[in-house]
Each structure stands twice: as C-alpha cells, then as structure tokens.
Scaffold this motif. Structure first.
Motif, PDB file in Angstrom:
ATOM      1  N   ASN A  94      -5.604   9.270   6.674  1.00  0.00           N
ATOM      2  CA  ASN A  94      -5.949   8.786   5.107  1.00  0.00           C
ATOM      3  C   ASN A  94      -4.901   7.736   4.875  1.00  0.00           C
ATOM      4  O   ASN A  94      -3.778   7.594   5.275  1.00  0.00           O
ATOM      5  N   GLU A  95      -4.884   7.246   3.518  1.00  0.00           N
ATOM      6  CA  GLU A  95      -4.190   6.157   3.049  1.00  0.00           C
ATOM      7  C   GLU A  95      -4.100   4.859   3.873  1.00  0.00           C
ATOM      8  O   GLU A  95      -3.052   4.206   4.049  1.00  0.00           O
TER       9      GLU A  95
ATOM     10  N   LYS B 180       5.436  13.141   4.809  1.00  0.00           N
ATOM     11  CA  LYS B 180       4.354  12.537   3.888  1.00  0.00           C
ATOM     12  C   LYS B 180       3.507  11.704   5.123  1.00  0.00           C
ATOM     13  O   LYS B 180       2.249  11.744   5.198  1.00  0.00           O
ATOM     14  N   VAL B 181       4.182  10.914   5.940  1.00  0.00           N
ATOM     15  CA  VAL B 181       3.490   9.964   6.863  1.00  0.00           C
ATOM     16  C   VAL B 181       2.919  10.765   8.069  1.00  0.00           C
ATOM     17  O   VAL B 181       2.014  10.621   8.385  1.00  0.00           O
TER      18      VAL B 181
ATOM     19  N   LEU C 226      -4.127   4.721   7.203  1.00  0.00           N
ATOM     20  CA  LEU C 226      -3.806   5.065   8.481  1.00  0.00           C
ATOM     21  C   LEU C 226      -4.935   5.843   9.198  1.00  0.00           C
ATOM     22  O   LEU C 226      -5.493   6.638   8.595  1.00  0.00           O
TER      23      LEU C 226
ATOM     24  N   SER D 228       1.012  -1.212  -0.036  1.00  0.00           N
ATOM     25  CA  SER D 228       0.050  -0.098   0.102  1.00  0.00           C
ATOM     26  C   SER D 228       0.869   1.306   0.012  1.00  0.00           C
ATOM     27  O   SER D 228       2.006   1.179   0.162  1.00  0.00           O
ATOM     28  N   THR D 229       0.382   2.376  -0.297  1.00  0.00           N
ATOM     29  CA  THR D 229       0.992   3.492  -0.387  1.00  0.00           C
ATOM     30  C   THR D 229       1.585   3.999   1.115  1.00  0.00           C
ATOM     31  O   THR D 229       2.780   4.439   1.167  1.00  0.00           O
ATOM     32  N   SER D 230       0.760   3.747   2.079  1.00  0.00           N
ATOM     33  CA  SER D 230       1.201   3.926   3.500  1.00  0.00           C
ATOM     34  C   SER D 230       2.350   3.077   3.931  1.00  0.00           C
ATOM     35  O   SER D 230       3.205   3.597   4.663  1.00  0.00           O
ATOM     36  N   GLU D 231       2.406   1.688   3.365  1.00  0.00           N
ATOM     37  CA  GLU D 231       3.707   0.898   3.703  1.00  0.00           C
ATOM     38  C   GLU D 231       4.805   1.409   3.002  1.00  0.00           C
ATOM     39  O   GLU D 231       5.899   1.543   3.603  1.00  0.00           O
TER      40      GLU D 231
ATOM     41  N   LEU E 198       5.904   4.651   5.132  1.00  0.00           N
ATOM     42  CA  LEU E 198       6.345   4.418   6.106  1.00  0.00           C
ATOM     43  C   LEU E 198       7.686   3.633   5.905  1.00  0.00           C
ATOM     44  O   LEU E 198       8.759   4.097   7.001  1.00  0.00           O
TER      45      LEU E 198
ATOM     46  N   MET F 114      -0.398  11.945   6.795  1.00  0.00           N
ATOM     47  CA  MET F 114      -1.267  10.846   6.793  1.00  0.00           C
ATOM     48  C   MET F 114      -1.756  10.473   7.860  1.00  0.00           C
ATOM     49  O   MET F 114      -3.084  10.319   8.169  1.00  0.00           O
ATOM     50  N   TYR F 115      -0.954  10.605   8.982  1.00  0.00           N
ATOM     51  CA  TYR F 115      -1.503  10.256  10.436  1.00  0.00           C
ATOM     52  C   TYR F 115      -2.374  11.530  10.959  1.00  0.00           C
ATOM     53  O   TYR F 115      -3.462  11.465  11.694  1.00  0.00           O
TER      54      TYR F 115
END
Length: 605
Positions: free
Chosen positions: A360-361, A351-352, A363, A332-335, A338, A355-356
C-alpha cells in the motif's frame, strides 16, 4: 471458541493454513491475503467470512471499508455465525458502511441478543427505546428488559441506561434504590453521566419540591453537544467525529467537526491532537501545512501516541534532508517514510516494512523488502517489528519454526500481547498446556481478550497439570463478567468447593443460575440441586423440579433420576406413578443403577 474447524471438511494442508490465518486475523495484526478469501468462498466457511469482515472493518492489512465488511459479515450470518450477526447489527445501528437502519439492525441483533451477547442486548434495547419509523414500534418495556439483561452482564453503557430508566420509571416502575445500584456500577467504570445523575438523585431527595421526574429527557445527541459545550474533551472529540462523519444523529458538517476537533486538541485530548495533525499532514479537509501538522503531532507524541512519532520522523525527513531533495509539499507518504527509514528512524523502518508487506501507499507488495525493513527495526528492539518478523518466518506446515519463535519470544518478553497470545496458541497446539497457559495468562494481563477465551477452554477441559487456583478464579471471574456461560458455571462451582479462595454459597447460586438461564446443561442440573437442598437459596422443590426437568429433557441421567425421585415423593410436583416411572426408565436406559433398582423394587410410586 464459538466456531471450530471440522477436520473432516478440509484437506490437511488447507486446514493448517486456515488455522494459521484465523490465528493471524484474530491477533489484529494480519497481513493482507487472498488465501482466506479463497478458503471462505471455496468451502463456504463461516469463520473465514467473518474474519474477512473483521479485516475490512478494522483495516487490517487493507483500507478500512465497512461496505465490504458488511458483504462478508452477511455471508457468514447466512451460515448462522452469531458474531457476524452481531457485527451486522452494529453496522446498521451505528451507520457504518450503510445508512442507519434500526429495522435491519434489529433483524440481525435478535439472535445474538437471545444467545446472551450483551452488546446485542444493549443495542436492541436502545432500538426499542427510540423506535424506528414504520418498522420498529417504540416499546419502553421491551427496551428496559433488554437493557437490564445487558446491564446484568456488566455492559457499561447499559449500566447507566438501566439506572436512568429505573429512576425515571421508563419501561418499569420507578425504583430509586435499583437506579442507584446500577448507576454506582456505571460510575465505577468512569461514566460521568452516572455521576451526574447520582448527584441529581441526591439533590432531588434533599429538595422534594423539584422531583427529577419532571426534568425533560434529552436525546443522546443533545447530551453529547451539551457535554462538549461544557468543556468535556471526550465529548468534544466524539462530537467532532460525529460532525466529520455524519454519524450518531448528526448531519455531516466538516466545518463544525474541525472546530470541535480543534477545541478537543487544545484541551489536550491526545487522539484529537493526532487526528488534527494527520489532517494537516495529509491535507484532508484543510490546506496541507507541515508546520501545523508537526505542532499537533508533537503534542500527541508527548501524550504517548506512537503513530504520531512516525509522522514526525517523516516530516523531519521531508523538511531536513536536502540531499534527497524531497519536496516539502508534494512528496508521497511512502517517500517520506522511506527517507526517514534510511536515516535510521526505527518507527519509519517498521512502517515501511508494513507498506511492502501489504502493498500500500504506492509500494508494490515485496516480501523480501518487507522482511528487510521489519528486521532492521526488530534488531533495534522495536517490539511490533519483532512480532511481525516472527509472524513472517512462521510456517504452520513446518515443525521447525525456530527463527519465528526467536522473534516471537523477544516480542513477548518485551510485552507484546499478540506475541504472547500467539506463543500460547503454539504451545497449545503442541499440547504443552502449562506453557501455553503461562503465556496466555501474561497476554490476558495485557488485555488480550482472546487469550482469556483460550485459557478458559484449557482449564475447563482439565488440561493443566497444576493449575494455580488463585489465577484460575481470577480468569473465571473475568470471563463470567463477560457473559461466558461455561465460566459462570465453573465460577459457581469454585464458590461452592474452594473455601480457601472463596466460600460464598449465595454467589455460587447466582453464577450457576446465570449459566443455567443461558442453556448450560450441567448448570441446569446443579441449579436444581441447589434448590432441592437449599444451598445459597431457600429450599424450593417446585423450582428444583423445573430445572431437573430442563436438564432431564436434554438427557442428563442424574437429572432424570432425581426428577423421578421428586415425582415418586410428590415434592414440588403432583404424584402420578406414570411420571415417576417415565423418568426412572429414562435414567435406567442410560445405565443408572439406582433407577434400575427403583424400577425393579416393585414399589408403587
């Protein structure tokens, strides 16, 4: 500056929260929040509805959703919010979140157009130029009137259209000199079509046997396709988006869109390179291919696209970190982000954090984790992370925002326009106006539009202790070109009174006239004085009387007195005694001493 928050309408805590939310959303970097929605619905607040619309229109802290944006713009527009009317008109004009509907667009654009919003004037003009089946009758004369208004306020596209209409005699008499005037202004703004038409004008003048008026006019889609086929990479990119999204008069055709996108990317168009790389990265419209994604994203990154660097870091993490066994095709994009963040990639850490922050993505929203990653990037001098960290620490209800200000100053000193603007608003609230103006001016120089609005407000309200006259003149000039009537009036006054900066009575008249035509009361009075005394324009008592009357009807006491003077002397108006006495009396009721003397003199008017 169009809307203000009424202190009487909100509890103090809600008022402070609303101010903070409005400032955040105006900066373009706001986190998602239900607070604004709650306030908008509870208090039926037009500004909050508008900012919700903006949030969904630009994807600020949420996925871009023009249908949702239309919903909130409509709520604000029902309450008379002019900018929301403008945005609704734009949505229906461009087919954003709804089918293109010129009838609906015109309905919402007419009020902002009448109030001097040049974007509305231009779109309304184009609607009349094209007409809408069964709704808006094609009217080239009205089209020309609206487009010329927008052009006179330096709307870039309107400058070209006004020149074109003058040259071909569309909606107005053919006038080559006027055409050349507007087209040269458009050319200065790098409008290639203006350069082409200027060349055509010169060719036609040299070869009268083939007049330009005989050349068939082409529609906007035809011109775009022609420019793209001719190798114009901007046109190729715009044509790609038109086919991919089914807008601007084009039927949705992903295959053609991808073809033109590839041509634009191959022509070194950085946004096309980034879009193509992103499509390959996400597997949208094409089979997912990280090699192709990396190829185009690297080109985009080399051309200065920062977001491309983030995806490159994510791809590197996906393809190179075997210990975490991240699948090249299924992660995934978040993985990906990260993994890159844990490897120390600054952009990925930023970016992470977002996301938090926004949840989104895949998370879940987690403020502590968001702050951890944002601060990790901020400590490595990532300017956007410094700004977001500062905003996370900021508490509008606290008098102690030391940690927030530390990070905001770092971001501002590193050139972040929103941080510079926000610092300006903080100092403005503290009534430290010189410090506010200093940061706002820096933000303005970095193209932050809202900074200019607040600078003008601070100056016009005479809050600066020692204003830099040269900088003030520059602010006023830019704001005037943007159509801000208060600035136009002040700029006219500058041309009248500050000979060391600019001494040009004709320009003073021109700017004051623009402000007066937009309903600016002091400008109406000043314009009457200019006509009365022949300053910057030929003396004209009839026009002077007209503008004195316009100001007098709104209660301007000096205008009432001067209008009485004109009636008593029969200058530019008939000489009925009742009219002179009427206006002297109106001024006297407001305490005007000279008007009282006139009434008590026993003179026969």
């Amino acid at each position: 500056m169009e809307q203000t928050i009424s202190q009487a309408r909100y509890p103090q805590r809600v008022q402070a929260l609303l101010v903070a939310l409005i400032t955040l959303f105006a900066s373009g970097n706001s986190p998602a929040s239900d607070d604004l929605k709650d306030i908008a619905i509870k208090f039926r607040d037009a500004t909050s509805f508008y900012l919700l619309g903006q949030k969904y229109a630009v994807g600020g802290g949420t996925n871009q959703d023009y249908q949702e944006a239309i919903k909130w713009y409509t709520e604000a527009a029902k309450l008379g919010h002019v900018k929301s009317e403008l945005q609704l008109g734009r949505c229906y004009f461009e087919g954003l979140g709804a089918d293109i509907d010129y009838s609906q667009a015109a309905r919402w654009l007419i009020n902002p157009a009448n109030k001097g919003y040049k974007d509305a004037q231009y779109m309304l003009g184009m609607i009349y130029l094209e007409g809408a089946k069964g709704a808006i009758k094609k009217d080239e004369s009205k089209a020309f009137d609206w487009i010329r208004k927008a052009a006179d306020d330096f709307h870039v596209d309107a400058l070209y259209q006004a020149g074109r209409m003058y040259y071909y005699g569309i909606g107005t008499s053919k006038n080559t000199e006027s055409a050349r005037h507007y087209l040269k202004l458009a050319e200065e703004q790098e409008i290639s079509k203006a350069t082409q038409l200027l060349a055509q004008i010169q060719q036609d003048e040299q070869s009268p046997a083939t007049p330009a008026a005989t050349i068939a006019e082409k529609s906007a889609p035809e011109l775009l396709a022609e420019a793209a086929a001719g190798g114009n990479r901007d046109a190729q990119f715009n044509l790609a988006k038109a086919y991919l999204n089914g807008i601007s008069g084009f039927k949705k055709d992903p295959a053609k869109g991808l073809d033109w996108l590839g041509q634009a990317a191959a022509s070194n168009h950085k946004d096309a390179q980034y879009m193509l790389g992103s499509l390959y990265y996400n597997g949208e419209l094409v089979k997912r291919d990280l090699d192709q994604a990396g190829f185009w994203l690297k080109k985009a990154a080399n051309n200065g696209v920062e977001d491309a660097k983030v995806l490159i870091g994510a791809i590197n993490a996906a393809t190179g970190n075997q210990s975490r066994k991240i699948s090249k095709q299924n992660n995934s994009t978040s993985e990906l982000f990260l993994a890159a963040a844990q490897e120390g990639d600054i952009e990925a850490q930023f970016k992470v954090g977002l996301m938090y922050l926004n949840g989104n993505e895949g998370l879940s929203s987690d403020r502590d984790k968001a702050l951890y990653w944002l601060q990790a990037a901020a400590k490595q001098n990532h300017v956007n992370a410094q700004y977001q960290t500062g905003m996370m620490y900021y508490n509008p209800e606290s008098n102690d925002n030391g940690e927030a200000q530390t990070w905001l100053v770092k971001a501002a000193e590193n050139g972040h326009p929103d941080a510079q603007y926000f610092l300006g608003t903080i100092y403005n609230k503290k009534q430290q106006y010189d410090a506010a103006a200093r940061w706002l001016d820096v933000a303005f120089q970095n193209n932050h539009d809202e900074a200019l609005d607040l600078l003008i407000e601070i100056y016009i309200n005479r809050k600066l202790s020692q204003p830099d006259k040269t900088r003030v003149f520059f602010w006023l000039e830019k704001a005037s070109l943007n159509g801000f009537r208060d600035a136009q009036y002040e700029l006219g006054e500058q041309y009248l009174t500050h000979a060391e900066i600019a001494n040009n009575k004709q320009k003073a008249f021109a700017w004051i006239s623009k402000a007066a035509s937009k309903g600016h009361l002091p400008a109406k009075y000043k314009l009457a004085v200019l006509y009365q005394q022949g300053i910057g324009v030929a003396q004209h008592y009839t026009k002077s009387a007209h503008w004195f009357r316009e100001a007098a009807k709104e209660g301007h006491v000096e205008a009432q007195y001067e209008l009485g003077e004109l009636y008593s002397q029969g200058l530019g108006v008939p000489k009925p005694a009742t009219k002179a006495r009427q206006w002297y009396s109106a001024a006297a009721e407001q305490g005007h001493m000279q008007a009282k003397i006139r009434l008590g003199s026993g003179a026969r008017f």
